[in-house]
Design a protein around this motif. Sequence first.
Motif, short mmCIF file in Angstrom:
data_model
loop_
_atom_site.label_atom_id
_atom_site.label_comp_id
_atom_site.label_asym_id
_atom_site.label_seq_id
_atom_site.Cartn_x
_atom_site.Cartn_y
_atom_site.Cartn_z
N ARG A 1 8.87 10.98 -3.89
CA ARG A 1 7.45 11.11 -3.56
C ARG A 1 7.02 9.86 -2.80
N VAL A 2 6.17 10.05 -1.81
CA VAL A 2 5.66 8.95 -1.00
C VAL A 2 4.14 8.94 -1.13
N THR A 3 3.58 7.77 -1.50
CA THR A 3 2.13 7.66 -1.61
C THR A 3 1.64 6.47 -0.80
N VAL A 4 0.40 6.57 -0.34
CA VAL A 4 -0.29 5.47 0.31
C VAL A 4 -1.58 5.27 -0.45
N ARG A 5 -1.69 4.09 -1.07
CA ARG A 5 -2.87 3.75 -1.90
C ARG A 5 -3.18 4.87 -2.89
N GLY A 6 -2.12 5.41 -3.50
CA GLY A 6 -2.27 6.43 -4.53
C GLY A 6 -2.37 7.85 -4.04
N GLN A 7 -2.52 8.06 -2.75
CA GLN A 7 -2.62 9.41 -2.20
C GLN A 7 -1.22 9.91 -1.84
N PRO B 1 0.80 -1.23 0.00
CA PRO B 1 0.00 0.00 0.00
C PRO B 1 0.83 1.28 0.00
N ILE B 2 2.08 1.19 0.45
CA ILE B 2 2.95 2.37 0.53
C ILE B 2 3.97 2.27 -0.58
N VAL B 3 4.10 3.34 -1.36
CA VAL B 3 5.08 3.37 -2.44
C VAL B 3 6.01 4.56 -2.24
N VAL B 4 7.31 4.28 -2.26
CA VAL B 4 8.33 5.33 -2.28
C VAL B 4 8.83 5.35 -3.72
N HIS B 5 8.51 6.43 -4.41
CA HIS B 5 8.76 6.53 -5.85
C HIS B 5 10.23 6.82 -6.15
N ASP C 1 14.77 8.79 5.20
CA ASP C 1 13.86 7.83 5.83
C ASP C 1 13.06 8.50 6.95
N ALA C 2 13.66 9.45 7.64
CA ALA C 2 12.95 10.14 8.72
C ALA C 2 11.71 10.85 8.19
N ASP C 3 11.80 11.42 6.99
CA ASP C 3 10.63 12.06 6.38
C ASP C 3 9.55 11.03 6.08
N VAL C 4 9.94 9.90 5.51
CA VAL C 4 8.97 8.84 5.19
C VAL C 4 8.27 8.39 6.46
N ILE C 5 9.03 8.16 7.51
CA ILE C 5 8.47 7.71 8.80
C ILE C 5 7.48 8.74 9.33
N GLU C 6 7.83 10.02 9.26
CA GLU C 6 6.93 11.06 9.75
C GLU C 6 5.65 11.12 8.92
N PHE C 7 5.75 11.00 7.60
CA PHE C 7 4.54 10.99 6.76
C PHE C 7 3.63 9.82 7.16
N LEU C 8 4.22 8.65 7.38
CA LEU C 8 3.42 7.48 7.72
C LEU C 8 2.81 7.59 9.11
N ARG C 9 3.53 8.19 10.04
CA ARG C 9 2.96 8.42 11.38
C ARG C 9 1.76 9.35 11.29
N ARG C 10 1.90 10.42 10.51
CA ARG C 10 0.78 11.36 10.33
C ARG C 10 -0.41 10.69 9.66
N ALA C 11 -0.15 9.66 8.86
CA ALA C 11 -1.21 8.92 8.18
C ALA C 11 -1.83 7.85 9.08
N VAL D 1 5.80 -1.71 2.10
CA VAL D 1 6.46 -0.63 1.35
C VAL D 1 7.13 -1.16 0.09
N MET D 2 6.84 -0.51 -1.04
CA MET D 2 7.51 -0.81 -2.30
C MET D 2 8.41 0.38 -2.63
N TRP D 3 9.69 0.08 -2.80
CA TRP D 3 10.65 1.10 -3.21
C TRP D 3 10.79 0.99 -4.72
N ARG D 4 10.34 1.99 -5.44
CA ARG D 4 10.41 1.97 -6.91
C ARG D 4 11.60 2.76 -7.39
#
Length: 69
Positions: free
Chosen positions: A17-23, A4-8, A31-41, A56-59
């Motif tokens: 860019r980081v998306t969750v189910r397309g959002q 569900p989580i994609v790191v583009h 990585d700290a930014d990704v973690i913070e985005f996911l915590r806020r989500a 998480v899918m790392w593309r």
Amino acid sequence: MSAPIVVHPPAGSGDRRVTVRGQILGLAHSDADVIEFLRRAGLPDAEGLLDDPAWVMWRGGRAHHYEAA
């Protein structure tokens, strides 16, 4: 089922860019930014998810790498 989580792929500006189910959650520079985005989500244990391919899918580029390829 894909993660569900994609790191583009890294952009030329050194972010991903980081998306969750397309959002779009935001542009991560580390990585700290990704973690913070996911915590806020609503994922409080986000740190433990970064290396879990079920979550998480790392593309493009290497996982945990933010500079342009």
